[in-house]
Design a protein around this motif. Structure first.
Motif, PDB file in Angstrom:
ATOM      1  N   LYS A   4      -5.952   1.481  -3.665  1.00  0.00           N
ATOM      2  CA  LYS A   4      -6.510   1.902  -4.948  1.00  0.00           C
ATOM      3  C   LYS A   4      -6.947   3.368  -4.841  1.00  0.00           C
ATOM      4  O   LYS A   4      -8.115   3.673  -4.713  1.00  0.00           O
ATOM      5  CB  LYS A   4      -7.672   0.995  -5.324  1.00  0.00           C
ATOM      6  CG  LYS A   4      -7.238  -0.410  -5.634  1.00  0.00           C
ATOM      7  CD  LYS A   4      -8.427  -1.289  -5.969  1.00  0.00           C
ATOM      8  CE  LYS A   4      -8.049  -2.628  -6.474  1.00  0.00           C
ATOM      9  NZ  LYS A   4      -7.337  -3.529  -5.730  1.00  0.00           N
ATOM     10  N   THR A   5      -5.950   4.248  -4.897  1.00  0.00           N
ATOM     11  CA  THR A   5      -6.203   5.677  -4.748  1.00  0.00           C
ATOM     12  C   THR A   5      -6.104   6.425  -6.063  1.00  0.00           C
ATOM     13  O   THR A   5      -6.365   7.620  -6.110  1.00  0.00           O
ATOM     14  CB  THR A   5      -5.168   6.291  -3.779  1.00  0.00           C
ATOM     15  OG1 THR A   5      -3.869   6.116  -4.347  1.00  0.00           O
ATOM     16  CG2 THR A   5      -5.239   5.656  -2.407  1.00  0.00           C
ATOM     17  N   GLY A   6      -5.677   5.751  -7.111  1.00  0.00           N
ATOM     18  CA  GLY A   6      -5.417   6.407  -8.386  1.00  0.00           C
ATOM     19  C   GLY A   6      -3.941   6.721  -8.555  1.00  0.00           C
ATOM     20  O   GLY A   6      -3.479   6.957  -9.657  1.00  0.00           O
ATOM     21  N   ARG A   7      -3.209   6.740  -7.462  1.00  0.00           N
ATOM     22  CA  ARG A   7      -1.749   6.941  -7.522  1.00  0.00           C
ATOM     23  C   ARG A   7      -1.121   5.588  -7.819  1.00  0.00           C
ATOM     24  O   ARG A   7      -1.450   4.589  -7.181  1.00  0.00           O
ATOM     25  CB  ARG A   7      -1.246   7.485  -6.191  1.00  0.00           C
ATOM     26  CG  ARG A   7       0.241   7.795  -6.180  1.00  0.00           C
ATOM     27  CD  ARG A   7       0.558   8.683  -4.977  1.00  0.00           C
ATOM     28  NE  ARG A   7       1.975   8.830  -4.729  1.00  0.00           N
ATOM     29  CZ  ARG A   7       2.783   9.647  -5.383  1.00  0.00           C
ATOM     30  NH1 ARG A   7       2.298  10.384  -6.367  1.00  0.00           N
ATOM     31  NH2 ARG A   7       4.061   9.728  -5.088  1.00  0.00           N
ATOM     32  N   PRO A   8      -0.217   5.530  -8.807  1.00  0.00           N
ATOM     33  CA  PRO A   8       0.387   4.242  -9.172  1.00  0.00           C
ATOM     34  C   PRO A   8       0.995   3.531  -7.962  1.00  0.00           C
ATOM     35  O   PRO A   8       1.583   4.162  -7.078  1.00  0.00           O
ATOM     36  CB  PRO A   8       1.467   4.627 -10.185  1.00  0.00           C
ATOM     37  CG  PRO A   8       1.015   5.939 -10.748  1.00  0.00           C
ATOM     38  CD  PRO A   8       0.304   6.635  -9.623  1.00  0.00           C
ATOM     39  N   GLY A   9       0.863   2.217  -7.956  1.00  0.00           N
ATOM     40  CA  GLY A   9       1.352   1.408  -6.848  1.00  0.00           C
ATOM     41  C   GLY A   9       2.833   1.564  -6.601  1.00  0.00           C
ATOM     42  O   GLY A   9       3.283   1.618  -5.455  1.00  0.00           O
ATOM     43  N   TYR A  10       3.620   1.652  -7.674  1.00  0.00           N
ATOM     44  CA  TYR A  10       5.067   1.749  -7.479  1.00  0.00           C
ATOM     45  C   TYR A  10       5.439   3.053  -6.776  1.00  0.00           C
ATOM     46  O   TYR A  10       6.398   3.092  -6.004  1.00  0.00           O
ATOM     47  CB  TYR A  10       5.829   1.581  -8.796  1.00  0.00           C
ATOM     48  CG  TYR A  10       5.739   2.749  -9.744  1.00  0.00           C
ATOM     49  CD1 TYR A  10       6.734   3.707  -9.772  1.00  0.00           C
ATOM     50  CD2 TYR A  10       4.667   2.892 -10.608  1.00  0.00           C
ATOM     51  CE1 TYR A  10       6.670   4.781 -10.643  1.00  0.00           C
ATOM     52  CE2 TYR A  10       4.592   3.951 -11.476  1.00  0.00           C
ATOM     53  CZ  TYR A  10       5.588   4.897 -11.489  1.00  0.00           C
ATOM     54  OH  TYR A  10       5.515   5.956 -12.342  1.00  0.00           O
ATOM     55  N   LEU A  11       4.659   4.128  -7.017  1.00  0.00           N
ATOM     56  CA  LEU A  11       4.931   5.385  -6.325  1.00  0.00           C
ATOM     57  C   LEU A  11       4.510   5.301  -4.859  1.00  0.00           C
ATOM     58  O   LEU A  11       5.169   5.882  -3.994  1.00  0.00           O
ATOM     59  CB  LEU A  11       4.216   6.544  -7.024  1.00  0.00           C
ATOM     60  CG  LEU A  11       4.759   6.908  -8.404  1.00  0.00           C
ATOM     61  CD1 LEU A  11       3.922   8.007  -9.036  1.00  0.00           C
ATOM     62  CD2 LEU A  11       6.215   7.312  -8.328  1.00  0.00           C
ATOM     63  N   ALA A  51       9.992  -1.053 -10.240  1.00  0.00           N
ATOM     64  CA  ALA A  51       9.772   0.348 -10.612  1.00  0.00           C
ATOM     65  C   ALA A  51       9.936   1.257  -9.392  1.00  0.00           C
ATOM     66  O   ALA A  51      10.515   2.343  -9.500  1.00  0.00           O
ATOM     67  CB  ALA A  51       8.377   0.520 -11.226  1.00  0.00           C
ATOM     68  N   ALA A  52       9.456   0.823  -8.239  1.00  0.00           N
ATOM     69  CA  ALA A  52       9.604   1.609  -7.007  1.00  0.00           C
ATOM     70  C   ALA A  52      11.085   1.739  -6.638  1.00  0.00           C
ATOM     71  O   ALA A  52      11.552   2.828  -6.279  1.00  0.00           O
ATOM     72  CB  ALA A  52       8.824   0.960  -5.862  1.00  0.00           C
ATOM     73  N   ILE A  53      11.811   0.633  -6.747  1.00  0.00           N
ATOM     74  CA  ILE A  53      13.245   0.644  -6.456  1.00  0.00           C
ATOM     75  C   ILE A  53      13.962   1.590  -7.418  1.00  0.00           C
ATOM     76  O   ILE A  53      14.861   2.336  -7.030  1.00  0.00           O
ATOM     77  CB  ILE A  53      13.830  -0.788  -6.550  1.00  0.00           C
ATOM     78  CG1 ILE A  53      13.202  -1.700  -5.497  1.00  0.00           C
ATOM     79  CG2 ILE A  53      15.353  -0.773  -6.452  1.00  0.00           C
ATOM     80  CD1 ILE A  53      13.458  -1.304  -4.076  1.00  0.00           C
ATOM     81  N   SER A  54      13.548   1.595  -8.666  1.00  0.00           N
ATOM     82  CA  SER A  54      14.148   2.472  -9.671  1.00  0.00           C
ATOM     83  C   SER A  54      13.953   3.944  -9.304  1.00  0.00           C
ATOM     84  O   SER A  54      14.861   4.762  -9.483  1.00  0.00           O
ATOM     85  CB  SER A  54      13.544   2.177 -11.043  1.00  0.00           C
ATOM     86  OG  SER A  54      14.074   3.024 -12.015  1.00  0.00           O
ATOM     87  N   GLU A  59      16.537   8.846  -7.257  1.00  0.00           N
ATOM     88  CA  GLU A  59      16.596   9.911  -6.254  1.00  0.00           C
ATOM     89  C   GLU A  59      17.895   9.868  -5.452  1.00  0.00           C
ATOM     90  O   GLU A  59      18.154  10.768  -4.649  1.00  0.00           O
ATOM     91  CB  GLU A  59      15.402   9.808  -5.309  1.00  0.00           C
ATOM     92  CG  GLU A  59      14.085  10.111  -5.981  1.00  0.00           C
ATOM     93  CD  GLU A  59      12.884   9.891  -5.086  1.00  0.00           C
ATOM     94  OE1 GLU A  59      13.052   9.505  -3.900  1.00  0.00           O
ATOM     95  OE2 GLU A  59      11.757  10.105  -5.554  1.00  0.00           O
ATOM     96  N   GLY A  60      18.688   8.825  -5.633  1.00  0.00           N
ATOM     97  CA  GLY A  60      19.954   8.729  -4.928  1.00  0.00           C
ATOM     98  C   GLY A  60      19.845   8.229  -3.497  1.00  0.00           C
ATOM     99  O   GLY A  60      20.761   8.406  -2.704  1.00  0.00           O
ATOM    100  N   GLN A  93       7.435  11.811 -13.158  1.00  0.00           N
ATOM    101  CA  GLN A  93       7.192  11.531 -14.571  1.00  0.00           C
ATOM    102  C   GLN A  93       8.252  10.587 -15.128  1.00  0.00           C
ATOM    103  O   GLN A  93       7.928   9.678 -15.898  1.00  0.00           O
ATOM    104  CB  GLN A  93       7.157  12.824 -15.377  1.00  0.00           C
ATOM    105  CG  GLN A  93       5.937  13.669 -15.115  1.00  0.00           C
ATOM    106  CD  GLN A  93       5.986  15.004 -15.834  1.00  0.00           C
ATOM    107  OE1 GLN A  93       7.009  15.394 -16.393  1.00  0.00           O
ATOM    108  NE2 GLN A  93       4.877  15.726 -15.807  1.00  0.00           N
ATOM    109  N   LEU A  94       9.499  10.786 -14.744  1.00  0.00           N
ATOM    110  CA  LEU A  94      10.571   9.901 -15.177  1.00  0.00           C
ATOM    111  C   LEU A  94      10.325   8.483 -14.688  1.00  0.00           C
ATOM    112  O   LEU A  94      10.463   7.514 -15.441  1.00  0.00           O
ATOM    113  CB  LEU A  94      11.922  10.413 -14.671  1.00  0.00           C
ATOM    114  CG  LEU A  94      13.133   9.542 -14.969  1.00  0.00           C
ATOM    115  CD1 LEU A  94      13.323   9.396 -16.472  1.00  0.00           C
ATOM    116  CD2 LEU A  94      14.371  10.136 -14.326  1.00  0.00           C
ATOM    117  N   ALA A  95       9.923   8.346 -13.441  1.00  0.00           N
ATOM    118  CA  ALA A  95       9.644   7.028 -12.881  1.00  0.00           C
ATOM    119  C   ALA A  95       8.472   6.363 -13.604  1.00  0.00           C
ATOM    120  O   ALA A  95       8.497   5.160 -13.884  1.00  0.00           O
ATOM    121  CB  ALA A  95       9.353   7.140 -11.388  1.00  0.00           C
TER     122      ALA A  95
END
Length: 123
Positions: A4-11, A51-54, A59-60, A93-95
């Protein structure tokens, strides 16, 4: 586990998987763990993992094969950085937008189920 750092979990998950690809823990051609395994590993829902996989797909770094799984691209080491001409901020931002759209889609589906259930018929 996602912190819980404020950074979204998927990122956070995308960062961890990207690091594993960069260090060779996930070698080119290797299969990523299943969505269920990643959910358990990071203690998150399937939508967060997807979302993380996306992000990594955008990113390729990875490719999906229908019915087989998701695999590290053979040339992933060359793609670890954001594609040429694209800043990591734009990719992030796209993610985030993709994740938000997925969440909104799920919410709309839930609302439609609740609204359009129709009255119970008596027999």
């Amino acid at each position: 586990m996602v912190e819980k750092t404020g950074r979204p979990g998927y990122l956070q998950i995308a960062d961890d998987l990207r690091t594993q690809i960069r260090t060779g823990s996930l070698a080119p051609g290797a299969a990523l763990p299943s969505t269920a395994q990643l959910c358990q590993r990071y203690d998150v829902s399937a939508s967060v993992v997807k979302a993380a996989i996306s992000v990594l797909r955008t990113e390729g770094l990875i490719v999906g094969q229908q019915g087989k799984g998701v695999f590290v691209r053979e040339d992933a080491a060359a793609s670890v950085e954001a594609p040429a001409g694209t800043s990591s901020e734009v990719m992030e931002q796209l993610a985030q937008m993709r994740s938000t759209l997925a969440t909104l889609g799920e919410r709309i589906a839930d609302l439609e189920k609740a609204v359009f259930q129709g009255p119970k018929r008596s027999r």
